[in-house]
Enzyme design. Structure first.
Site, PDB file in Angstrom:
ATOM      1  N   HIS A  64       0.851  -1.184   0.000  1.00 26.21           N
ATOM      2  CA  HIS A  64       0.000   0.000   0.000  1.00 26.21           C
ATOM      3  C   HIS A  64       0.892   1.240   0.000  1.00 26.21           C
ATOM      4  O   HIS A  64       2.029   1.200   0.466  1.00 26.21           O
ATOM      5  CB  HIS A  64      -0.897   0.015   1.235  1.00 26.21           C
ATOM      6  CG  HIS A  64      -1.996  -0.997   1.198  1.00 26.21           C
ATOM      7  ND1 HIS A  64      -3.164  -0.833   1.899  1.00 26.21           N
ATOM      8  CD2 HIS A  64      -2.110  -2.188   0.554  1.00 26.21           C
ATOM      9  CE1 HIS A  64      -3.955  -1.877   1.690  1.00 26.21           C
ATOM     10  NE2 HIS A  64      -3.332  -2.720   0.870  1.00 26.21           N
ATOM     11  N   GLU A  66       0.885   3.970   1.760  1.00 27.63           N
ATOM     12  CA  GLU A  66       1.346   4.437   3.071  1.00 27.63           C
ATOM     13  C   GLU A  66       2.478   3.567   3.601  1.00 27.63           C
ATOM     14  O   GLU A  66       3.478   4.075   4.118  1.00 27.63           O
ATOM     15  CB  GLU A  66       0.185   4.440   4.075  1.00 27.63           C
ATOM     16  CG  GLU A  66      -0.963   5.360   3.699  1.00 27.63           C
ATOM     17  CD  GLU A  66      -2.033   4.702   2.834  1.00 27.63           C
ATOM     18  OE1 GLU A  66      -3.145   5.247   2.798  1.00 27.63           O
ATOM     19  OE2 GLU A  66      -1.772   3.661   2.200  1.00 27.63           O
ATOM     20  N   CYS A  94      -6.216   2.434   5.471  1.00 31.73           N
ATOM     21  CA  CYS A  94      -6.900   1.210   5.875  1.00 31.73           C
ATOM     22  C   CYS A  94      -6.333   0.777   7.231  1.00 31.73           C
ATOM     23  O   CYS A  94      -5.338   1.341   7.701  1.00 31.73           O
ATOM     24  CB  CYS A  94      -6.676   0.117   4.823  1.00 31.73           C
ATOM     25  SG  CYS A  94      -5.019  -0.579   4.822  1.00 31.73           S
ATOM     26  N   CYS A  97      -2.544   0.108   7.161  1.00 31.58           N
ATOM     27  CA  CYS A  97      -1.737   1.314   7.019  1.00 31.58           C
ATOM     28  C   CYS A  97      -1.773   2.165   8.286  1.00 31.58           C
ATOM     29  O   CYS A  97      -0.763   2.754   8.668  1.00 31.58           O
ATOM     30  CB  CYS A  97      -2.198   2.109   5.809  1.00 31.58           C
ATOM     31  SG  CYS A  97      -1.890   1.236   4.260  1.00 31.58           S
TER      32      CYS A  97
END
Length: 168
Positions: A64, A66, A94, A97
């Site tokens: 992801h 992040e 999410c 993250c």
């Protein structure tokens, strides 16, 4: 990985400028076969580290934006502790993250789009949020298997006895 130091004579960008940059790198990432997510970590001393979503491109569910930006910042700064740093991300983090942000000890997180905007685009993380809020656990039942206490805590015993460990 991208890192840049802003000269002291130059004015530091503000949160809105960093957030706009995170959104733009997300748009650029879509054009580069990536997901529609971008993130920037700005260290306490003003260094900037970018990350983009490469889940499908790298076949890595943890890639992801992040997490990638945090990894880049940690590598670039030579530390796993990002105290004093700020994360700017194109979308609400999410649970994975957000947890990574907490483990990195970031001071603050700013985001643009929220979880509902992501759901409207087909990224419905709502099930994950519900899971961690104590809702439906059928998607991933998790439980322990009883082992003798000595065996169960053996990794922690080894850790406690390791005089060269690095606390975190």
């Amino acid at each position: 990985m991208s890192s840049s130091a802003v000269p002291e004579s130059a004015p530091q960008p503000g949160p809105a400028e960093y957030l706009a940059r995170a959104v733009q790198i997300a748009v650029d990432n879509v054009r580069n076969a990536g997901g529609p997510f971008g993130a920037i970590v700005v260290s306490a001393d003003g260094r900037v580290f970018e990350g983009v979503n490469r889940v499908t491109a790298n076949l890595d569910p943890s890639a992801h934006a992040e997490v990638t930006a945090i990894r880049n910042a940690c590598q670039g700064l030579g530390t796993f502790d990002l105290s004093g740093a700020t994360l700017y991300t194109s979308c609400e983090p999410c649970p994975m993250c957000l947890a990574t942000s907490l483990w990195a000890r970031l001071d603050r997180v700013y985001f643009a789009a929220d979880r509902d905007d992501a759901a409207d685009a087909g990224f419905d993380d709502a099930a994950f949020y519900r899971y961690f809020e104590g809702g439906d656990r059928s998607m991933m039942p998790v439980s322990d298997i009883p082992l003798p206490a000595e065996e169960r805590v053996a990794p922690f015993t080894a850790w406690s006895e390791n005089s060269t460990r690095i606390e975190y």
